[in-house]
Design an enzyme around this catalytic site. Sequence first.
Site, PDB file in Angstrom:
ATOM      1  CD  GLU A   1      -2.684  -1.072   2.567  1.00  0.00           C
ATOM      2  OE1 GLU A   1      -3.081  -2.134   3.032  1.00  0.00           O
ATOM      3  OE2 GLU A   1      -2.941   0.034   3.070  1.00  0.00           O
TER       4      GLU A   1
ATOM      5  CB  CYS B   1       2.022   7.248   3.454  1.00  0.00           C
ATOM      6  SG  CYS B   1       2.346   6.085   4.781  1.00  0.00           S
TER       7      CYS B   1
ATOM      8  CB  CYS C   1       4.701  -5.315   9.737  1.00  0.00           C
ATOM      9  SG  CYS C   1       5.858  -4.493  10.864  1.00  0.00           S
TER      10      CYS C   1
ATOM     11  CB  CYS D   1       1.673  -2.328  16.493  1.00  0.00           C
ATOM     12  SG  CYS D   1       3.392  -1.802  16.346  1.00  0.00           S
TER      13      CYS D   1
ATOM     14  CB  CYS E   1      -0.891  -2.188  13.257  1.00  0.00           C
ATOM     15  SG  CYS E   1      -0.304  -2.265  11.574  1.00  0.00           S
TER      16      CYS E   1
ATOM     17  CD  GLU F   1      10.683  -0.435  12.393  1.00  0.00           C
ATOM     18  OE1 GLU F   1       9.733  -0.008  13.066  1.00  0.00           O
ATOM     19  OE2 GLU F   1      11.652   0.269  12.047  1.00  0.00           O
TER      20      GLU F   1
ATOM     21  CB  SER G   1       5.809   4.493  15.946  1.00  0.00           C
ATOM     22  OG  SER G   1       4.477   4.178  15.955  1.00  0.00           O
ATOM     23  CG  LEU G   2       6.134   7.284  22.864  1.00  0.00           C
ATOM     24  CD1 LEU G   2       7.490   6.663  23.162  1.00  0.00           C
ATOM     25  CD2 LEU G   2       6.082   8.706  23.463  1.00  0.00           C
ATOM     26  CG  ASN G   3       1.913   4.583  18.879  1.00  0.00           C
ATOM     27  OD1 ASN G   3       1.591   5.692  18.496  1.00  0.00           O
ATOM     28  ND2 ASN G   3       2.495   3.713  18.097  1.00  0.00           N
TER      29      ASN G   3
ATOM     30  CB  CYS H   1      -0.736   1.252   8.999  1.00  0.00           C
ATOM     31  SG  CYS H   1       0.547   0.085   8.931  1.00  0.00           S
TER      32      CYS H   1
HETATM   33  S1  SF4 Z   1       2.227  -0.127  13.131  1.00  0.00           S
HETATM   34 FE1  SF4 Z   1       3.960  -0.260  11.698  1.00  0.00          FE
HETATM   35  S2  SF4 Z   1       5.554  -1.348  12.909  1.00  0.00           S
HETATM   36 FE2  SF4 Z   1       3.605  -1.718  13.991  1.00  0.00          FE
HETATM   37  S3  SF4 Z   1       2.858  -3.665  13.113  1.00  0.00           S
HETATM   38 FE3  SF4 Z   1       1.948  -1.994  11.909  1.00  0.00          FE
HETATM   39  S4  SF4 Z   1       3.329  -1.771  10.146  1.00  0.00           S
HETATM   40 FE4  SF4 Z   1       4.464  -2.902  11.743  1.00  0.00          FE
END
Ligand code: SF4
Length: 351
Positions: free
Chosen positions: A78, A108, A115, A119, A122, A167, A221-223, A342
């Site tokens: 994507e 983007c 990945c 996370c 995601c 990542e 990417s802290l979150n 994402c």
């Molecule tokens: S947010 Fe980014 S690093 Fe985390 S799982 Fe999704 S694609 Fe991977």
Amino acid sequence: MAKIGEPAWRGRQLAEAIYCQRLTDIAAITVLAKPLRRRLVEAGWKVGRPAIAQVFRSADGTERYLIDCQTVDAQTVETVWMPEGDGGEAGDGSEEEEEKTWDRATICVSSQVGCAVACRFCLTARLGLQRNLTTGEIAGQVVAVLDRHGVEVGRDRVNLVFMGMGEPFLNYDNFMAAVRLLVNEVGLSPRRMTVSTAGVVPGIERFAQEPAEVRPKLAISLNAPNDSIRSEVMPINRKWPIEAVVDAVRAVRLRPRERITFEYVLLGGVTDRPEHAREVARLVRRTGLPVKVNLIAWNPGPGIEYATPEADAVENFRRALAEEGIAVYLRKPRGRDIYAACGQLKRTVEG
Ligand code: SF4
């Protein structure tokens, strides 16, 4: 070129033709002599770029593409086009005034198919890691989108964010080689590129050593405000805890007016309380560097249990950070109607 017995400098000519002139046909590369072009075609060589296989257009102008890498494994990734920038990357004082026209846009870019980072908020994580993208596939996504919008590098203002699928620091060599192509051949400025990492400490350490001429800006990417919540939301935190990530950032030698960005997705009821904001302020100050925090209200995704935060909670969080003296920006969620978070598109379209 070296492999087929040509001098290596012909490789530079080829890179110039593909990435700077953006030619997509060997016959059009007239800097190479005709017999050489014929030889390349007869040997089965092709030039080109990943193809935009599907386009999803949002009411807010965001376009999301499924890009076909055109390789034997038929993988798609994507890539997103966000005209007029992305709110969070603009108007923060780190760049000159710019007018709001279509040619100010953010692309983007993905760095991997799927990945491995897992996370919890995601959808890309659900795909697992399928494979790394090659250097050409990473740079090719950008060139495909530049072509689609007739972007003239040098005239139009285009920002790149490496925040798509994957990542980047777990595909470090290909990612940085793509950046070098985009800077040296396509002509984009690394000051208009931002790479986001979930907190791969060895990657941050390598990145800090990259020369300023090819180093994008860095976003973390802290979150989450502390190790216990972050390890739940982003299990990678168990490997590289939050303070180790923040401390690794200290080694980056910032250019004038550059700042480190911390991305913070607000998950309703989980990471959106004012006391969390104060913890975040303490953490980001620990870098000792100029920083800014981008807040993003979580984009709901099919099958993910988190809730979108209340508007009041978002505002209180923003205010609490601002009161701590932290530069904080609220980013508009883009393309909600086309699943523009994402990994949502690939999952939705391909099941
Ligand atoms: S947010 Fe980014 S690093 Fe985390 S799982 Fe999704 S694609 Fe991977």
